[in-house]
Write a protein that holds these residues in place. Sequence first.
Motif, mmCIF file in Angstrom:
data_model
loop_
_atom_site.group_PDB
_atom_site.id
_atom_site.type_symbol
_atom_site.label_atom_id
_atom_site.label_comp_id
_atom_site.label_asym_id
_atom_site.label_seq_id
_atom_site.Cartn_x
_atom_site.Cartn_y
_atom_site.Cartn_z
ATOM 1 N N GLU A 181 -6.853 19.702 44.760
ATOM 2 C CA GLU A 181 -6.451 21.185 44.095
ATOM 3 C C GLU A 181 -5.246 21.410 43.530
ATOM 4 O OE1 GLU A 181 -7.689 24.529 46.583
ATOM 5 O OE2 GLU A 181 -9.622 23.335 47.118
ATOM 6 N N PRO B 153 -21.540 12.704 39.191
ATOM 7 C CA PRO B 153 -21.907 13.861 38.718
ATOM 8 C C PRO B 153 -22.432 13.654 37.075
ATOM 9 C CG PRO B 153 -19.681 14.310 38.852
ATOM 10 C CD PRO B 153 -19.790 12.903 39.133
ATOM 11 N N GLU C 251 -4.765 20.796 39.952
ATOM 12 C CA GLU C 251 -5.978 21.057 39.091
ATOM 13 C C GLU C 251 -5.545 22.185 37.858
ATOM 14 O OE1 GLU C 251 -9.730 20.961 42.219
ATOM 15 O OE2 GLU C 251 -8.812 22.816 41.570
ATOM 16 N N LEU D 36 -15.149 23.863 40.640
ATOM 17 C CA LEU D 36 -14.530 23.522 39.064
ATOM 18 C C LEU D 36 -15.716 23.576 38.343
ATOM 19 C CD1 LEU D 36 -11.929 20.456 39.661
ATOM 20 C CD2 LEU D 36 -11.581 22.805 38.834
ATOM 21 N N ASN D 37 -16.977 23.239 38.567
ATOM 22 C CA ASN D 37 -18.115 22.980 37.823
ATOM 23 C C ASN D 37 -18.535 24.665 37.358
ATOM 24 O OD1 ASN D 37 -18.600 20.098 37.707
ATOM 25 N ND2 ASN D 37 -18.993 20.696 39.942
ATOM 26 N N SER E 110 -22.524 17.394 42.041
ATOM 27 C CA SER E 110 -21.265 17.868 42.293
ATOM 28 C C SER E 110 -21.237 19.034 42.959
ATOM 29 C CB SER E 110 -20.022 17.518 41.345
ATOM 30 O OG SER E 110 -18.889 18.485 41.491
ATOM 31 N N ARG F 206 -16.327 27.067 37.158
ATOM 32 C CA ARG F 206 -15.396 27.496 36.307
ATOM 33 C C ARG F 206 -15.289 26.985 34.832
ATOM 34 N NH1 ARG F 206 -10.951 25.949 33.472
ATOM 35 N NH2 ARG F 206 -9.048 27.198 33.421
ATOM 36 N N ARG G 200 -12.246 31.527 45.698
ATOM 37 C CA ARG G 200 -11.784 30.358 45.120
ATOM 38 C C ARG G 200 -12.075 30.356 43.598
ATOM 39 N NH1 ARG G 200 -9.710 25.705 43.888
ATOM 40 N NH2 ARG G 200 -10.964 23.883 43.689
ATOM 41 N N SER H 22 -18.611 20.936 43.592
ATOM 42 C CA SER H 22 -17.049 21.454 43.484
ATOM 43 C C SER H 22 -17.243 22.673 42.476
ATOM 44 C CB SER H 22 -16.353 20.414 42.595
ATOM 45 O OG SER H 22 -15.090 21.194 42.054
ATOM 46 N N LEU I 220 -12.253 16.845 33.368
ATOM 47 C CA LEU I 220 -11.470 16.362 34.739
ATOM 48 C C LEU I 220 -12.716 16.205 35.873
ATOM 49 C CD1 LEU I 220 -9.229 16.768 37.116
ATOM 50 C CD2 LEU I 220 -9.868 19.312 37.015
ATOM 51 N N TYR I 221 -12.643 15.117 36.343
ATOM 52 C CA TYR I 221 -13.641 14.798 37.264
ATOM 53 C C TYR I 221 -13.680 15.846 38.366
ATOM 54 C CZ TYR I 221 -16.296 11.940 40.344
ATOM 55 O OH TYR I 221 -17.804 11.460 41.354
ATOM 56 N N PRO I 222 -14.918 16.526 38.637
ATOM 57 C CA PRO I 222 -15.095 17.631 39.467
ATOM 58 C C PRO I 222 -14.630 17.612 41.087
ATOM 59 C CG PRO I 222 -17.120 17.084 39.107
ATOM 60 C CD PRO I 222 -16.313 15.996 38.398
ATOM 61 N N ASP I 223 -14.513 16.361 41.505
ATOM 62 C CA ASP I 223 -14.095 16.263 42.907
ATOM 63 C C ASP I 223 -13.037 15.420 43.295
ATOM 64 O OD1 ASP I 223 -16.917 17.610 44.300
ATOM 65 O OD2 ASP I 223 -17.512 16.380 42.749
ATOM 66 N N LEU J 56 -6.129 21.749 33.995
ATOM 67 C CA LEU J 56 -6.725 22.575 33.269
ATOM 68 C C LEU J 56 -6.151 23.010 32.077
ATOM 69 C CD1 LEU J 56 -8.471 24.407 36.265
ATOM 70 C CD2 LEU J 56 -9.869 22.676 34.748
#
Lengths: 455, 455
Positions: free
Chosen positions: B374, A122, B377, A159-160, A155, A162, A273, A157, B396-399, B381
């Motif tokens: 997950e 990514p 995470e 998480l991006n 990516s 967030r 999520r 995810s 953090l790598y997102p996937d 974080l």
Amino acid sequence: MSAQKPSVPKGTRDYSPGVMARRNYIFRTITDTFESFGYQPIETPAMENLSTLLGKYGEEGDRLLFRILNSGNFPGDADREDWLNADPARLALQICDRGLRYDLTVPFARYVVQHRNDISFPFKRYQIQPVWRADRPQKGRYREFYQCDADVIGSDSLLNERELIEITIGIFAALGIKCSIKINNRKLLSGIASQIGLKERLGDLTTSIDKLDKIGREKVMEELREKGIPGEEIQRLFPILSVEGGNQDKLEQLASILNADTEGTQGITEMNRLLKLCEGLGSPGQIQFDIKLARGLNYYTGTIIEVLSDDLEIGSICGGGRYDDLTGVFGMPGVSGVGVSFGADRIYDVMSRLDLFPGETLSSTRLLFVNFGEEREGYILNMLSRLRKEGIASELYPDAAKLRKQLSYANNKNIPFVALIGEEEMKKGMITLKNMLSGKQEEVSLEEMISEIRL
Amino acid sequence: MSAQKPSVPKGTRDYSPGVMARRNYIFRTITDTFESFGYQPIETPAMENLSTLLGKYGEEGDRLLFRILNSGNFPGDADREDWLNADPARLALQICDRGLRYDLTVPFARYVVQHRNDISFPFKRYQIQPVWRADRPQKGRYREFYQCDADVIGSDSLLNERELIEITIGIFAALGIKCSIKINNRKLLSGIASQIGLKERLGDLTTSIDKLDKIGREKVMEELREKGIPGEEIQRLFPILSVEGGNQDKLEQLASILNADTEGTQGITEMNRLLKLCEGLGSPGQIQFDIKLARGLNYYTGTIIEVLSDDLEIGSICGGGRYDDLTGVFGMPGVSGVGVSFGADRIYDVMSRLDLFPGETLSSTRLLFVNFGEEREGYILNMLSRLRKEGIASELYPDAAKLRKQLSYANNKNIPFVALIGEEEMKKGMITLKNMLSGKQEEVSLEEMISEIRL
């Protein structure tokens, strides 16, 4: 040539040193935050091929693009008939191949496709550059303005999402702007459209829903009726948009409404999520799930984000979302991205009006040497070189002007200290140091002066 | 829509993160130096009214301006006959009111006049922005490129020239570029023209003399003959241009040649004083008085400056001079200014080819956490938020991708450290820290990791 009254084009501005210092404070805060999360800068050219820009921003966007006249014999083979019929749209296409960029997202999509082989996905990039729109200029809306974008591409995810929310919260906290982060998901809006039997009208629905906060429920209902949406469907729409309660409450109510729709259910899962991932971020209630948030741009497909100042009604100061196929049009399908864009000009306005800039943004000269004439210049030039080595920005007034004029120069430039070296001082190797704020004067050595004026 | 092959317009470029880091290193060095001498930043709009730009850069400049098509019904009242006769120059004036800026000096002159009541003179400003020229693109010449200008306006003291020379020496020393600073004075060239009876041909003379280093004496003589300058005068010109020796020697020879001409004598006085002021600046021989230095731009009236790399023949990497009446055309006569302009792109090329960039220009992420899924995470974080508070850029790598892919991401992005937190580590509250350069792995606590990876 007769003298011209000088001006800038309508809707554009000069930035003078005071404004530059404050703008740079904003840019630095944003940049530092982006970089602390691993985003890297890129820049793209001011002009793009029109084929890159046209058709990406809707009809209005096409109209608002600034186009650059082809060089040399630009009329070339352009159709004489089009000219005689004065058809601007057709003519413009024949005499202009390039335009100024309209935002940073489409050039970024073009960049990603063009450089795909050199990019490690990514890809987290940020970009801070001006954009141009031939909009009608009005208060707070300019034809040249800066955008500050951060995007992650490649990516899907959450998480991006967030991370971008965390970045947004961090930047506005650092700038001292109290704000609310509104989030929604286009899949939920799509689910609602399906639910009320208007799946194919999603575009019209979002454009109208987007105006709810601005023009109110009655006007939006009227607009939807004008778009030919039957009253019955409109009646079913508004109760869904009016779910009340905390983030989790609203989401549960929507879940039960949308449980028959695949996309709607997907939206519920994603929002669930994301809310979970965002627990503990920001102040309580700062992140607000708002099903009425729609955002205008057509390319969003998932999460959408908008930030509003809590203390000033000025519209969104930051916005963004997830787009699933922006690079597809450039030949690279199936790459998901998500990004946010900070509007530097509105942020500047909020900070100005709420008086949020720190006192000392203007990085200016610390010390001015008064110029009493050539015979002392060499002596002072040596001192200046020493001061600058110590990291102290300093200058010698270039002319042996009247003292009053030189002091007023220091005053206007907010220079806090002035050094006077008369014959007496030079003999003794001392300096008369004047504090411009207090007016206090004292005789000091070079070393004493350095420790006194150092920041 | 079918997929387009994406590209940027000819003569323009994208800047990717690696290049951005190096460019920013150059810009930061230049900015820091400018500010330490009390110069303050301004910015002007990318587009200016064509009335501001036209006629300021000669015929060629007018031709090389990028013009912006008027919005809306641009053909308006434009002359149909002009269109049918396809006269590009006349037509362009009717359908374009604005153009992209061609340099930073003319917009600055416009700025000074427009804001004269808010400016405290002498005004020391710097400006770092792109400019656009519809030149034929070729190696090292672009249609969009950055200029970095510093000017002092409103003072005719030669201390300003000295200061700009000191700044130039300081910037190139900081960048590690060995260079020669060539200086001359337009008044000397004017004196020479008078001396050989060609006062009214000064413009033609300077344009040709400017090419001496590039095309050589024979070609320049030929060009002068073609311009209709009599052979006798040409014969008298070259001995004067060929004076030899140190700065002071050359100046004395010229003084005896030009002693009958008022302007020439004035030039001698100014150059004498400037050389005296510059004593001790730079390395011995770095500042070279060169009577053959002419510089193309017509608006210079006094000192002219040009900087050449000692190690690479690439043309001038910085140039400037004094202009006595640039603001006159905008209605503010009699204001003298002097400035220098650094060409960021050529400087970049010199530094790249001589390998002068420091190793660590790319401010990137220091630490990447591998994503194992997950369940870890939230834990990670929290650590990330702590690390960023410590000023450590981290991500953090997102996937939860394959480890190999995540490590290759770290590699490509030059991330020096990777943190792995498996079930074991999480139980113990420890982290496996991998040094990507040495390949070494060790188990550390969060605190140990912070002190290990901090820059």
